[in-house]
Enzyme design. Structure first.
Site, mmCIF file in Angstrom:
data_model
loop_
_atom_site.group_PDB
_atom_site.id
_atom_site.type_symbol
_atom_site.label_atom_id
_atom_site.label_comp_id
_atom_site.label_asym_id
_atom_site.label_seq_id
_atom_site.Cartn_x
_atom_site.Cartn_y
_atom_site.Cartn_z
ATOM 1 N N PHE A 137 -10.161 -16.710 -1.872
ATOM 2 C CA PHE A 137 -10.448 -16.864 -0.447
ATOM 3 C C PHE A 137 -10.626 -18.361 -0.153
ATOM 4 O O PHE A 137 -11.212 -19.082 -0.953
ATOM 5 C CB PHE A 137 -11.729 -16.089 -0.129
ATOM 6 C CG PHE A 137 -12.013 -15.943 1.327
ATOM 7 C CD1 PHE A 137 -11.408 -14.948 2.068
ATOM 8 C CD2 PHE A 137 -12.872 -16.820 1.963
ATOM 9 C CE1 PHE A 137 -11.666 -14.824 3.425
ATOM 10 C CE2 PHE A 137 -13.136 -16.700 3.319
ATOM 11 C CZ PHE A 137 -12.527 -15.697 4.054
ATOM 12 N N ASP A 209 -17.492 -14.114 -7.312
ATOM 13 C CA ASP A 209 -17.665 -13.896 -5.882
ATOM 14 C C ASP A 209 -17.422 -12.415 -5.610
ATOM 15 O O ASP A 209 -16.298 -11.920 -5.754
ATOM 16 C CB ASP A 209 -16.689 -14.763 -5.083
ATOM 17 C CG ASP A 209 -16.946 -14.620 -3.588
ATOM 18 O OD1 ASP A 209 -17.297 -13.506 -3.147
ATOM 19 O OD2 ASP A 209 -16.791 -15.609 -2.871
ATOM 20 N N TYR A 234 -21.951 -8.568 4.983
ATOM 21 C CA TYR A 234 -21.385 -7.913 6.166
ATOM 22 C C TYR A 234 -20.109 -7.128 5.893
ATOM 23 O O TYR A 234 -19.567 -6.518 6.797
ATOM 24 C CB TYR A 234 -21.127 -8.944 7.280
ATOM 25 C CG TYR A 234 -20.328 -10.161 6.844
ATOM 26 C CD1 TYR A 234 -18.951 -10.106 6.747
ATOM 27 C CD2 TYR A 234 -20.964 -11.361 6.535
ATOM 28 C CE1 TYR A 234 -18.229 -11.204 6.323
ATOM 29 C CE2 TYR A 234 -20.240 -12.464 6.129
ATOM 30 C CZ TYR A 234 -18.875 -12.387 6.031
ATOM 31 O OH TYR A 234 -18.164 -13.474 5.615
ATOM 32 N N LYS A 235 -19.592 -7.129 4.667
ATOM 33 C CA LYS A 235 -18.369 -6.374 4.392
ATOM 34 C C LYS A 235 -18.761 -4.944 3.996
ATOM 35 O O LYS A 235 -19.225 -4.183 4.832
ATOM 36 C CB LYS A 235 -17.520 -7.104 3.357
ATOM 37 C CG LYS A 235 -16.914 -8.384 3.965
ATOM 38 C CD LYS A 235 -16.166 -9.252 2.997
ATOM 39 C CE LYS A 235 -15.647 -10.503 3.732
ATOM 40 N NZ LYS A 235 -15.311 -11.601 2.832
ATOM 41 N N ARG A 383 -3.616 -4.838 6.071
ATOM 42 C CA ARG A 383 -4.684 -4.596 5.113
ATOM 43 C C ARG A 383 -5.600 -3.499 5.632
ATOM 44 O O ARG A 383 -6.044 -3.530 6.778
ATOM 45 C CB ARG A 383 -5.466 -5.901 4.951
ATOM 46 C CG ARG A 383 -6.378 -5.943 3.766
ATOM 47 C CD ARG A 383 -6.948 -7.337 3.618
ATOM 48 N NE ARG A 383 -7.869 -7.652 4.692
ATOM 49 C CZ ARG A 383 -8.914 -8.471 4.569
ATOM 50 N NH1 ARG A 383 -9.149 -9.061 3.412
ATOM 51 N NH2 ARG A 383 -9.708 -8.712 5.576
#
Ligand SMILES: *Cc1c(COP(=O)(O)O)cnc(C)c1O
Length: 424
Positions: A137, A209, A234-235, A383
């Site tokens: 990322f 991560d 928050y995911k 996605r």
């Protein structure tokens, strides 16, 4: 436009029936009631922003009106605000295989990365290389570069596949390897245990991560001997927009953890008001400054959605959902220009499936207009995240049927789906 041809309609119906069977046999189906999902929406973007857990609105209301509004500053003691980062850290720890006292919540993933990566690299003085993934990322790559600049290290971008070879060849120069177990674009899941062993065999330390892993796949930080980890709230943890991130520092490294951002909440005596920094013992030194309490308490409430949930059972449902979507795509979307970007081996995929298509962007927009929310990652990836706490097989079958319709009827070519928003 012709719509579904008869053969496709029969195939879609069969998948729909199969979905109903799978959902009827789903032992975790009731967990969906722990979320407040809007009518008419199938939410497949929980890998980017998790859905709203039902426990959150009341918790936020209480945090604002009672704790802040009435109890005011007394809340630091009376409502245990002070201990929130470590208390909520321990709750996250259960989901990532960390025994108590090794996880702290607060700040953003980016800040936690900078802080932890600096501390990790400082454990290996004299070594000059910081390894990270060229497909990581973006923030992870930028921060690796920033840490390297601060510490005078060199970043080498090594794809996961080449990592064991590079570690074998240049191991003595490697200070830290910073990787993610799940590729955020393709959903490929890597073998965290084997990679951790390879990093250790080189005498280096690893920083994982977990943004796309925490709450999505079983993670066993203690069992695999991980050194450091960070992840966002928050995911898949569904802590809400801008929810605090978390950091894991293995107990054996805590006394030596010389991190970058030495804020007063990490001080051994925060209320001694000393002019110089003395780190707190244990995980508390990974605290930084005043945490965003409203967001912290929202995250704490959100995490109750995992209460009593066995991560292995959640994983089994997740691979069932992703596997079923691959079946649906094979059955309905063959020959329409899609390719599957996610590994077919369930052991090698996270909780998402990505398809490539040259019209990915307008297709995702057309899906959203039909109530199926996924996202698009440049240049050509559609996605879909499958949070097994609330996604059903019926959702998955519906997604494939909508994709078929949008593609066959060329609905995506409608001009209103072409304009790009800021956030894709
Ligand atoms: C989502 C994500 C981030 C986000 O970082 P923030 O500081 O929370 O914006 C970082 N790294 C990875 C791998 C991610 O998936």
């Amino acid at each position: 436009m012709t719509g579904f041809d008869a053969a496709a309609a029969i195939r879609a119906k069969r998948l729909h029936d199969r979905a109903a069977e799978l959902d009827a046999a789903d032992g975790l189906a009731a967990l969906r009631d722990r979320f407040l999902l809007p009518e008419g929406v199938v939410y497949l973007d929980g890998n980017s922003l998790g859905a709203l857990p039902a426990a959150v609105p009341d918790a936020v209301e209480d945090a604002v009106r009672r704790q802040w509004g009435t109890d005011l500053i007394r809340s630091w003691n009376d409502n245990d605000w002070w201990d929130a980062p470590t208390r909520i850290g321990d709750t996250v720890g259960r989901l990532v295989g960390a025994a108590k006292g090794q996880v702290v919540c607060g700040d953003s993933t980016s800040v936690q990365l900078y802080n932890a990566l600096t501390g990790a690299a400082r454990l290996r003085p004299g070594r000059t290389l910081l390894l990270t993934d060229p497909d990581h990322f973006p923030t992870d790559q930028y921060i690796a570069d920033a840490v390297a600049r601060t510490l005078g290290l060199t970043v080498r971008r090594v794809p996961v596949r080449e990592l064991p070879g590079v570690l074998a060849a240049d191991g003595p120069d490697v200070a830290v390897a910073a990787y993610g177990p799940v590729d955020y674009r393709t959903g490929e899941l890597y073998d965290m245990a084997a990679l951790t062993d390879a990093v250790h065999a080189a005498g280096a330390v690893v920083l994982w991560d977990l943004c796309h892993a925490a709450g999505a796949v079983p993670v066993e930080l203690d069992a695999i001997g991980a050194d450091f980890a960070v992840g966002c709230g928050y995911k898949y943890l569904s802590g809400g927009p801008g929810a605090p991130a978390f950091v894991y520092v293995a107990a054996r490294h805590q006394d030596a953890f010389d991190h970058a951002i030495t804020g007063w909440h990490g001080h051994a005596e925060p209320f001694g008001m000393h002019g110089t920094y003395t780190p707190a013992p244990g995980i508390s030194r990974a605290r930084i400054g005043t945490p965003p309490l409203l967001s912290m308490l929202a995250l704490e409430a959100a995490l109750t959605a995992f209460d009593g949930v066995d991560m292995k059972a959640l994983r089994a449902k997740s691979t069932s959902l992703t596997g079923f979507f691959l079946d649906c795509a094979d059955t309905l979307l063959d020959g329409l220009g899609f390719t599957v970007a996610t590994p077919r081996d369930p052991e090698r995929r996270g909780s998402q499936v990505s398809l490539r298509h040259e019209h990915a962007y307008p297709m995702v927009q057309a899906l959203i207009a039909r109530g199926y929310i996924g996202d698009m990652r440049a240049p050509d990836i559609l996605r879909f995240g499958f949070n097994a706490l609330y996604v059903t097989h019926a959702d998955v079958a519906g997604l494939a049927a909508e994709l078929l319709r949008i593609t066959e009827e060329r609905e995506y070519a409608d001009g209103r789906f072409a304009a790009r928003s800021t956030v894709t």
